[in-house]
Scaffold this motif. Structure first.
Motif, PDB file in Angstrom:
ATOM      1  N   ARG A  95     126.251  93.249  -6.557  1.00  0.00           N
ATOM      2  CA  ARG A  95     125.383  94.395  -6.814  1.00  0.00           C
ATOM      3  C   ARG A  95     124.892  94.405  -8.259  1.00  0.00           C
ATOM      4  N   ASP A  96     124.394  93.249  -8.714  1.00  0.00           N
ATOM      5  CA  ASP A  96     123.929  93.141 -10.093  1.00  0.00           C
ATOM      6  C   ASP A  96     122.409  93.174 -10.174  1.00  0.00           C
ATOM      7  N   SER A  97     121.875  92.972 -11.370  1.00  0.00           N
ATOM      8  CA  SER A  97     120.434  93.067 -11.586  1.00  0.00           C
ATOM      9  C   SER A  97     119.669  91.995 -10.813  1.00  0.00           C
ATOM     10  N   LEU A 123     121.643 100.226 -14.817  1.00  0.00           N
ATOM     11  CA  LEU A 123     123.002 100.041 -14.307  1.00  0.00           C
ATOM     12  C   LEU A 123     124.043 100.488 -15.333  1.00  0.00           C
ATOM     13  N   PRO A 124     125.254 100.778 -14.869  1.00  0.00           N
ATOM     14  CA  PRO A 124     126.329 101.129 -15.825  1.00  0.00           C
ATOM     15  C   PRO A 124     126.684  99.928 -16.708  1.00  0.00           C
ATOM     16  N   ILE A 156     127.107  96.393 -12.722  1.00  0.00           N
ATOM     17  CA  ILE A 156     127.253  96.397 -11.266  1.00  0.00           C
ATOM     18  C   ILE A 156     126.937  97.785 -10.715  1.00  0.00           C
ATOM     19  N   MET A 157     126.102  97.844  -9.699  1.00  0.00           N
ATOM     20  CA  MET A 157     125.784  99.126  -9.072  1.00  0.00           C
ATOM     21  C   MET A 157     126.996  99.650  -8.313  1.00  0.00           C
ATOM     22  N   PRO A 158     127.377 100.912  -8.516  1.00  0.00           N
ATOM     23  CA  PRO A 158     128.509 101.491  -7.768  1.00  0.00           C
ATOM     24  C   PRO A 158     128.284 101.366  -6.270  1.00  0.00           C
ATOM     25  N   ILE A 159     129.332 101.035  -5.553  1.00  0.00           N
ATOM     26  CA  ILE A 159     129.196 100.721  -4.130  1.00  0.00           C
ATOM     27  C   ILE A 159     128.700 101.914  -3.309  1.00  0.00           C
ATOM     28  N   GLN A 160     128.973 103.132  -3.758  1.00  0.00           N
ATOM     29  CA  GLN A 160     128.536 104.301  -2.991  1.00  0.00           C
ATOM     30  C   GLN A 160     127.007 104.430  -2.946  1.00  0.00           C
ATOM     31  N   TYR A 161     126.322 103.755  -3.865  1.00  0.00           N
ATOM     32  CA  TYR A 161     124.860 103.817  -3.883  1.00  0.00           C
ATOM     33  C   TYR A 161     124.213 102.791  -2.948  1.00  0.00           C
ATOM     34  N   LEU A 162     125.023 102.026  -2.236  1.00  0.00           N
ATOM     35  CA  LEU A 162     124.478 101.046  -1.287  1.00  0.00           C
ATOM     36  C   LEU A 162     123.672 101.700  -0.174  1.00  0.00           C
ATOM     37  N   ALA A 163     123.945 102.977   0.067  1.00  0.00           N
ATOM     38  CA  ALA A 163     123.212 103.682   1.120  1.00  0.00           C
ATOM     39  C   ALA A 163     121.712 103.736   0.819  1.00  0.00           C
TER      40      ALA A 163
END
Length: 222
Positions: free
Chosen positions: A40-42, A181-182, A186-193
Motif C-alpha cells: 500500500r505504498d505510493s 501518506l503517513p 504505507i496507506m493504513p489498511i482500513q482505507y482499502l475500502a
C-alpha cells in the motif's frame, strides 16, 4: 486418424482461451486488489489511480465514438449494451500489462525475470482478447483500438508517475501521493475500502451485473 490429436489439441486450446476470457475481469481485478492490499505504498496507489483513470477514459471514448458491438453474440450471459469502440478490456489489459513490463525493465533490465514477466502477461492478454473476438463481444478493430489507447496511456502515466515526462518534467505523481501518506509511507489498511469501491464502480462486468440486477428487480416489481 492423424487429424484426431490435432483436433483435440485445438479443442483444448479453445477451452483454455474461453476459461481465461470469461474470468479475466475477476482475476485481474482480484490480483490488482491483493497486490494493493499487500503493498500500500505510493507506487501501487499511483498505479491503481492510473488504471482507474484509464478505465474511465475508455467509458468516455465509448460514449463519444458511439460504435456498436458486432452482431451475433456467442458468449455467456447477456450481451453488454454499451458501445464496443474501444474495447474496455483491451484498454485495461494494455494499460496494466504495459505498466508492469515497463517496471520490470526498470527493476531487472534485460534479465530473464523481465522476459518471463513480459511473455506471461502478453500471452494472458492475447488469450483473453482472442476470446472476446471469438464470441463477438468486439471486432478486431475495437480490440486494437483499445490496446493502442491503453498502451499509450500506460507510457504517459508511468512517465508522469516517476517525473520522467518530457512535456511535464516537473510532475512526479508518486511524490504527490507520498505526501498524502503517513510517515511510514504505507496507506493504513482500513482505507482499502476506498480503492475497492472506486475499482468496483468502474469495472465493466460489475457495472453490467448491477444494472442487470436492477433491471430484474424492476421487472419483478412491475
Amino acid at each position: 486418424m492423424a487429424e484426431a490429436p490435432k483436433e483435440t489439441s485445438i479443442a483444448s486450446i479453445s477451452k483454455v482461451i474461453a476459461k481465461i476470457g470469461t474470468s479475466t475481469s475477476t482475476v485481474v481485478a482480484g490480483a490488482f486488489f491483493l497486490a494493493l492490499a499487500y503493498q500500500r505504498d505510493s507506487f501501487m496507489l499511483t498505479f491503481f489511480t492510473g488504471s482507474i483513470l484509464n478505465s474511465i477514459s475508455s467509458k468516455v471514448l465509448k460514449k463519444v465514438l458511439n460504435v456498436k458491438r458486432p452482431e451475433g453474440y456467442e458468449g455467456k450471459g447477456i450481451q453488454p449494451l454499451d458501445g464496443g469502440m474501444p474495447s474496455s478490456h483491451a484498454m485495461s489489459l494494455g494499460f496494466i500489462c504495459t505498466y508492469c513490463i515497463i517496471q520490470a525493465f526498470s527493476l531487472f533490465g534485460n534479465e530473464i525475470q523481465t522476459i518471463a514477466i513480459s511473455l506471461g502477461l502478453v500471452l494472458y492478454a492475447t488469450a483473453s482478447l482472442i476470446y472476446r473476438v471469438q464470441c463477438k463481444l468486439h471486432t478486431m478493430d475495437q480490440i486494437i483500438a483499445g490496446l493502442v489507447f491503453g498502451i499509450t496511456n500506460s507510457f504517459i502515466w508511468h512517465s508522469l508517475a516517476f517525473g520522467k515526462n518530457l512535456i511535464l518534467p516537473g510532475v512526479n505523481i508518486m511524490e504527490l501521493v507520498s505526501a498524502l501518506l503517513p510517515e511510514s509511507g504505507i496507506m493504513p489498511i482500513q482505507y482499502l475500502a476506498i480503492p475497492a469501491l472506486f475499482g468496483a464502480a468502474v469495472v465493466g462486468s460489475f457495472e453490467r451485473r448491477f444494472s442487470e440486477w436492477l433491471s430484474s428487480k424492476k421487472a419483478k416489481a412491475s
